[in-house]
Design a protein around this motif. Structure first.
Motif, mmCIF file in Angstrom:
data_model
loop_
_atom_site.group_PDB
_atom_site.id
_atom_site.type_symbol
_atom_site.label_atom_id
_atom_site.label_comp_id
_atom_site.label_asym_id
_atom_site.label_seq_id
_atom_site.Cartn_x
_atom_site.Cartn_y
_atom_site.Cartn_z
ATOM 1 N N ALA A 42 -4.226 -1.281 -11.535
ATOM 2 C CA ALA A 42 -4.081 -2.368 -12.338
ATOM 3 C C ALA A 42 -3.327 -3.627 -11.445
ATOM 4 N N ALA A 43 -3.171 -3.500 -10.228
ATOM 5 C CA ALA A 43 -2.467 -4.522 -9.362
ATOM 6 C C ALA A 43 -2.998 -5.834 -9.247
ATOM 7 N N GLU A 44 -4.510 -5.677 -8.841
ATOM 8 C CA GLU A 44 -5.167 -6.760 -8.550
ATOM 9 C C GLU A 44 -5.317 -7.696 -9.657
ATOM 10 N N ALA A 68 -1.321 -6.468 -2.540
ATOM 11 C CA ALA A 68 -0.998 -7.926 -2.769
ATOM 12 C C ALA A 68 -1.629 -8.674 -1.614
ATOM 13 N N PHE A 69 -1.322 -8.018 -0.418
ATOM 14 C CA PHE A 69 -1.829 -8.753 0.902
ATOM 15 C C PHE A 69 -3.371 -9.118 0.741
ATOM 16 N N ALA A 70 -4.083 -7.911 0.324
ATOM 17 C CA ALA A 70 -5.565 -7.861 0.360
ATOM 18 C C ALA A 70 -6.026 -8.922 -0.797
ATOM 19 N N VAL A 71 -5.201 -9.101 -1.822
ATOM 20 C CA VAL A 71 -5.788 -9.846 -3.044
ATOM 21 C C VAL A 71 -5.340 -11.312 -2.604
ATOM 22 N N ALA A 72 -4.404 -11.410 -1.894
ATOM 23 C CA ALA A 72 -3.972 -13.182 -1.698
ATOM 24 C C ALA A 72 -4.802 -13.928 -1.215
ATOM 25 N N ASP A 73 -5.069 -15.263 -1.544
ATOM 26 C CA ASP A 73 -5.982 -16.170 -0.950
ATOM 27 C C ASP A 73 -5.536 -16.747 0.183
ATOM 28 N N HIS A 74 -4.219 -16.763 0.414
ATOM 29 C CA HIS A 74 -3.481 -17.444 1.382
ATOM 30 C C HIS A 74 -2.238 -16.596 1.937
#
Ligand code: ATR
Length: 277
Positions: A42-44, A68-74
């Motif tokens: 559910a994190a993404e 969180a690292f993978a989902v971040a835009d920047h």
């Protein structure tokens, strides 16, 4: 009212609400900081819905830092180096990520043991997980001459060393080398779970250690791990794990609430009381 939170799975043990709650009160900020249990699957969607949830951002703890690292835009350089993020905020509708564990560890080390850096003796990291990666990045940034990673599973230590290849003199050693590493290391950092309440001990022997060796643990329950107690017994300088936890919270609080908070003895006491130390 500005809202932030910490997400993890499980999350009950997190002390972050105590830290941020203390600062919100101290600086008279109209804000809140809560714990939210978020399962990995559910994190993404949680991170993509921060704005709709009315959140300025969040901290991310185990086991969600890689997601969180993978989902971040920047991602800022700290997150890129560690390939994991623990601090998230929104900027122009985009998800921004940082890893403040490096900052937390290095800041505490420099405050507690300002003379830690040695021109030609290596830093020894015990463990090769995510925490070791963050700390490795910190020592490389600080320009240490050599880093040796000792891990029960040597292959993980070799993979970590390989990942940082080209950034400095870093290599894997044998797990057995930990026993007498106090004789030749400038700084020793335990990043494994050994020494935590209910876990086994590291078995490092400081009998013939160099008196200038600095011994650090990132475990903070108990605050004085067996490793630190043994190092103290032989008169060595020790650095506990609580400072890293307190200092890593500073950049996130500043991002979300607009004030750079101070890590004070009173805050430390507050968290220690919760730990029961
Ligand atoms: P984190 O990401 O929080 O650093 P991790 O990836 O689970 O956590 O890593 C835990 C570290 O503790 C690893 O280095 C692990 O060694 P292995 O890679 O060999 O698993 C180490 N560790 C855990 N239990 C251990 C034990 N009983 N003896 C030695 N090392 C141990």
């Amino acid at each position: 009212m500005i809202k932030a939170c910490v997400i993890g799975w499980p999350i009950e043990h997190s002390r972050s609400p105590i830290i941020h709650g203390y600062w919100l009160k101290k600086y008279g900020i109209d804000g809140s900081y809560e714990k939210r249990a978020v399962a990995p699957d559910a994190a993404e969607s949680f991170l993509r819905n921060l704005e709709q949830e009315g959140l300025a951002g969040c901290n991310v703890t185990v086991p969600l830092k890689e997601i969180a690292f993978a989902v971040a835009d920047h991602c800022d350089p700290s997150a890129l180096a560690v390939k994991a993020a623990n601090t998230i905020w929104l900027e122009d509708g985009k998800i921004h990520a940082a890893n403040t564990d490096t900052y937390g560890f290095m800041t505490h080390l420099s405050l507690e043991a300002p003379g830690w850096k040695h021109p030609d003796k290596p830093v020894v990291l015990l463990g090769a997980g995510g925490a070791a990666r963050a700390i490795c990045h910190g020592f490389l940034e600080a320009g240490v001459s050599e880093i040796i990673i000792l891990n029960r599973t040597k292959e993980r230590a070799e993979n970590l060393a390989k990942d940082f290849e080209g950034r400095g003199n870093i290599r894997a050693g044998d797990w057995g080398d930990r026993v007498r590493c106090g004789e030749w290391a400038s700084v020793i950092v335990n990043t494994t779970t050994l020494g935590m309440k209910g876990e086994g001990d590291l078995g490092v022997d400081f009998f013939s250690a160099d008196p200038d060796c600095v011994v650090c643990d990132i475990v903070y329950v108990p605050l004085e791990t067996k490793l630190l107690a043994e190092a103290k017994r032989y008169g060595l300088k020790t650095v506990d794990g609580l400072g890293m936890l307190l200092h890593q919270a500073v950049p996130g609080f500043e991002r979300w609430f607009g004030v750079r908070p101070e890590v004070t003895p009173e805050l430390r006491q507050r968290v220690l009381a919760d730990i029961g130390a």
